[in-house]
Design a protein around this motif. Structure first.
Motif, PDB file in Angstrom:
ATOM      1  N   LEU A  36      33.739  40.297  27.101  1.00  0.00           N
ATOM      2  CA  LEU A  36      33.867  41.710  26.737  1.00  0.00           C
ATOM      3  C   LEU A  36      34.740  42.463  27.740  1.00  0.00           C
ATOM      4  N   LEU A  37      34.585  42.145  29.012  1.00  0.00           N
ATOM      5  CA  LEU A  37      35.377  42.788  30.067  1.00  0.00           C
ATOM      6  C   LEU A  37      35.649  41.751  31.150  1.00  0.00           C
ATOM      7  N   THR A  38      36.886  41.333  31.226  1.00  0.00           N
ATOM      8  CA  THR A  38      37.274  40.335  32.218  1.00  0.00           C
ATOM      9  C   THR A  38      38.165  41.003  33.254  1.00  0.00           C
ATOM     10  N   ALA A  39      37.921  40.708  34.506  1.00  0.00           N
ATOM     11  CA  ALA A  39      38.731  41.282  35.587  1.00  0.00           C
ATOM     12  C   ALA A  39      40.183  40.828  35.442  1.00  0.00           C
ATOM     13  N   SER A  40      41.091  41.766  35.684  1.00  0.00           N
ATOM     14  CA  SER A  40      42.526  41.462  35.557  1.00  0.00           C
ATOM     15  C   SER A  40      43.012  40.501  36.624  1.00  0.00           C
ATOM     16  N   GLU A  41      42.410  40.600  37.807  1.00  0.00           N
ATOM     17  CA  GLU A  41      42.863  39.775  38.921  1.00  0.00           C
ATOM     18  C   GLU A  41      41.677  39.300  39.743  1.00  0.00           C
ATOM     19  N   ARG A  42      41.976  38.341  40.620  1.00  0.00           N
ATOM     20  CA  ARG A  42      41.010  37.853  41.604  1.00  0.00           C
ATOM     21  C   ARG A  42      41.693  37.896  42.965  1.00  0.00           C
ATOM     22  N   THR A  43      40.909  38.227  43.988  1.00  0.00           N
ATOM     23  CA  THR A  43      41.462  38.226  45.349  1.00  0.00           C
ATOM     24  C   THR A  43      41.545  36.788  45.852  1.00  0.00           C
ATOM     25  N   GLN A  44      42.080  36.630  47.050  1.00  0.00           N
ATOM     26  CA  GLN A  44      42.190  35.296  47.631  1.00  0.00           C
ATOM     27  C   GLN A  44      40.819  34.676  47.851  1.00  0.00           C
ATOM     28  N   VAL A  45      39.798  35.508  48.044  1.00  0.00           N
ATOM     29  CA  VAL A  45      38.444  34.983  48.238  1.00  0.00           C
ATOM     30  C   VAL A  45      37.648  35.051  46.924  1.00  0.00           C
ATOM     31  N   ASN A  46      38.372  35.170  45.826  1.00  0.00           N
ATOM     32  CA  ASN A  46      37.832  35.083  44.458  1.00  0.00           C
ATOM     33  C   ASN A  46      36.977  36.288  44.027  1.00  0.00           C
ATOM     34  N   TYR A  47      37.178  37.455  44.665  1.00  0.00           N
ATOM     35  CA  TYR A  47      36.494  38.669  44.208  1.00  0.00           C
ATOM     36  C   TYR A  47      37.223  39.224  42.993  1.00  0.00           C
ATOM     37  N   ARG A  48      36.459  39.764  42.057  1.00  0.00           N
ATOM     38  CA  ARG A  48      37.053  40.354  40.860  1.00  0.00           C
ATOM     39  C   ARG A  48      37.717  41.686  41.207  1.00  0.00           C
ATOM     40  N   GLN A  49      38.874  41.907  40.603  1.00  0.00           N
ATOM     41  CA  GLN A  49      39.595  43.169  40.743  1.00  0.00           C
ATOM     42  C   GLN A  49      39.919  43.684  39.339  1.00  0.00           C
TER      43      GLN A  49
ATOM     44  N   ASP B 186      41.316  48.065  32.600  1.00  0.00           N
ATOM     45  CA  ASP B 186      39.959  47.501  32.559  1.00  0.00           C
ATOM     46  C   ASP B 186      38.921  48.620  32.660  1.00  0.00           C
ATOM     47  N   LYS B 187      39.194  49.585  33.548  1.00  0.00           N
ATOM     48  CA  LYS B 187      38.285  50.718  33.728  1.00  0.00           C
ATOM     49  C   LYS B 187      38.183  51.523  32.421  1.00  0.00           C
ATOM     50  N   LYS B 188      39.322  51.728  31.775  1.00  0.00           N
ATOM     51  CA  LYS B 188      39.333  52.459  30.498  1.00  0.00           C
ATOM     52  C   LYS B 188      38.517  51.703  29.455  1.00  0.00           C
ATOM     53  N   ARG B 189      38.675  50.389  29.403  1.00  0.00           N
ATOM     54  CA  ARG B 189      37.924  49.561  28.448  1.00  0.00           C
ATOM     55  C   ARG B 189      36.421  49.672  28.734  1.00  0.00           C
ATOM     56  N   LEU B 190      36.052  49.649  30.013  1.00  0.00           N
ATOM     57  CA  LEU B 190      34.642  49.776  30.364  1.00  0.00           C
ATOM     58  C   LEU B 190      34.096  51.136  29.911  1.00  0.00           C
ATOM     59  N   GLY B 191      34.907  52.165  30.025  1.00  0.00           N
ATOM     60  CA  GLY B 191      34.504  53.486  29.541  1.00  0.00           C
ATOM     61  C   GLY B 191      34.227  53.462  28.042  1.00  0.00           C
TER      62      GLY B 191
ATOM     63  N   THR C 274      25.293  43.386  34.957  1.00  0.00           N
ATOM     64  CA  THR C 274      25.805  43.823  33.657  1.00  0.00           C
ATOM     65  C   THR C 274      27.290  43.507  33.545  1.00  0.00           C
ATOM     66  N   LEU C 275      28.059  43.859  34.573  1.00  0.00           N
ATOM     67  CA  LEU C 275      29.493  43.562  34.533  1.00  0.00           C
ATOM     68  C   LEU C 275      29.760  42.062  34.516  1.00  0.00           C
ATOM     69  N   LEU C 276      28.963  41.314  35.257  1.00  0.00           N
ATOM     70  CA  LEU C 276      29.133  39.857  35.238  1.00  0.00           C
ATOM     71  C   LEU C 276      28.814  39.301  33.850  1.00  0.00           C
ATOM     72  N   TYR C 277      27.803  39.867  33.201  1.00  0.00           N
ATOM     73  CA  TYR C 277      27.472  39.438  31.843  1.00  0.00           C
ATOM     74  C   TYR C 277      28.602  39.770  30.878  1.00  0.00           C
ATOM     75  N   TYR C 278      29.168  40.969  31.003  1.00  0.00           N
ATOM     76  CA  TYR C 278      30.301  41.351  30.151  1.00  0.00           C
ATOM     77  C   TYR C 278      31.455  40.370  30.335  1.00  0.00           C
ATOM     78  N   ASP C 279      31.654  39.906  31.559  1.00  0.00           N
ATOM     79  CA  ASP C 279      32.694  38.918  31.835  1.00  0.00           C
ATOM     80  C   ASP C 279      32.349  37.594  31.141  1.00  0.00           C
ATOM     81  N   THR C 280      31.088  37.189  31.244  1.00  0.00           N
ATOM     82  CA  THR C 280      30.638  35.925  30.650  1.00  0.00           C
ATOM     83  C   THR C 280      30.871  35.884  29.144  1.00  0.00           C
ATOM     84  N   ILE C 281      30.625  37.015  28.467  1.00  0.00           N
ATOM     85  CA  ILE C 281      30.772  37.037  27.001  1.00  0.00           C
ATOM     86  C   ILE C 281      32.174  37.444  26.562  1.00  0.00           C
TER      87      ILE C 281
END
Length: 179
Positions: free
Chosen positions: A26-39, A44-49, A17-24
């Motif tokens: 609606l909710l994009t992660a603010s940052e990515r880690t060095q190994v490309n994990y979403r942060q 972002d948490k408030k927006r998801l709420g 669901t979160l990945l789909y929200y990113d795709t459209i």
């Protein structure tokens, strides 16, 4: 910062669901880690709420995006009023179905010819309960969408000609495609 797993647990959502929200968008992660994990940030948490609250109210994702991306919530009232009107129509439709089922359960045989009612009489009865033409059309569309065989049976119950039934059902399908 929040990982995708932590947000999923907190909001009882699936990772997909979160990945789909990113795709459209609606909710994009603010940052990515060095190994490309979403942060995800606190914002972002408030927006998801907010997304979850609107979904709970039945607002479609594309309209949620419009609300959250609009300046100062300009579209929020209009979209929520539209959703409320649609809910009211659905409630009227469900109440009508409820009344029809109660009548059926009273032991009346709907296939009995003396039970047939002409469509004009039925329409006048529905209008006397406060339903307007738009709601009546909505009833047909929902009936066709949710139970096409029952809709066919109902139209036959009203004694409509085969051509008129075909026309009504085609109009319902076209209206459903437009919405």
């Amino acid at each position: 910062m929040y990982s995708i797993g932590k947000l999923c647990r907190e909001f009882s959502l699936s990772r997909s669901t979160l990945l789909y929200y990113d795709t459209i968008g609606l909710l994009t992660a603010s940052e990515r880690t060095q190994v490309n994990y979403r942060q995800y940030s606190e914002e972002d948490k408030k927006r998801l709420g907010q997304i979850c609250a609107f979904r709970e109210a039945g607002v479609p994702l594309n309209q949620i995006k419009d609300i959250l991306d609009a300046d100062e919530g300009m579209n929020e009232s209009t979209i929520l009023e539209r959703r409320l009107n649609k809910l009211n129509q659905e409630i009227r439709y469900l109440r009508l179905q409820q009344k029809l089922i109660v009548e059926m359960l009273k032991g009346k045989n709907l296939t009995d010819k003396k039970m047939l009612m002409d469509s004009q009489t039925f329409i006048s009865i529905l209008k006397s309960t406060g339903l307007d033409d738009e709601t009546l059309n909505y009833l047909h569309i929902q009936f066709e969408k949710n139970s096409p065989d029952s809709h066919q049976f109902f139209l036959e119950f009203l004694g409509l000609a085969d051509e008129e039934i075909k026309h009504i059902r085609e109009c319902c399908l076209q209206a459903e495609k437009r919405s």
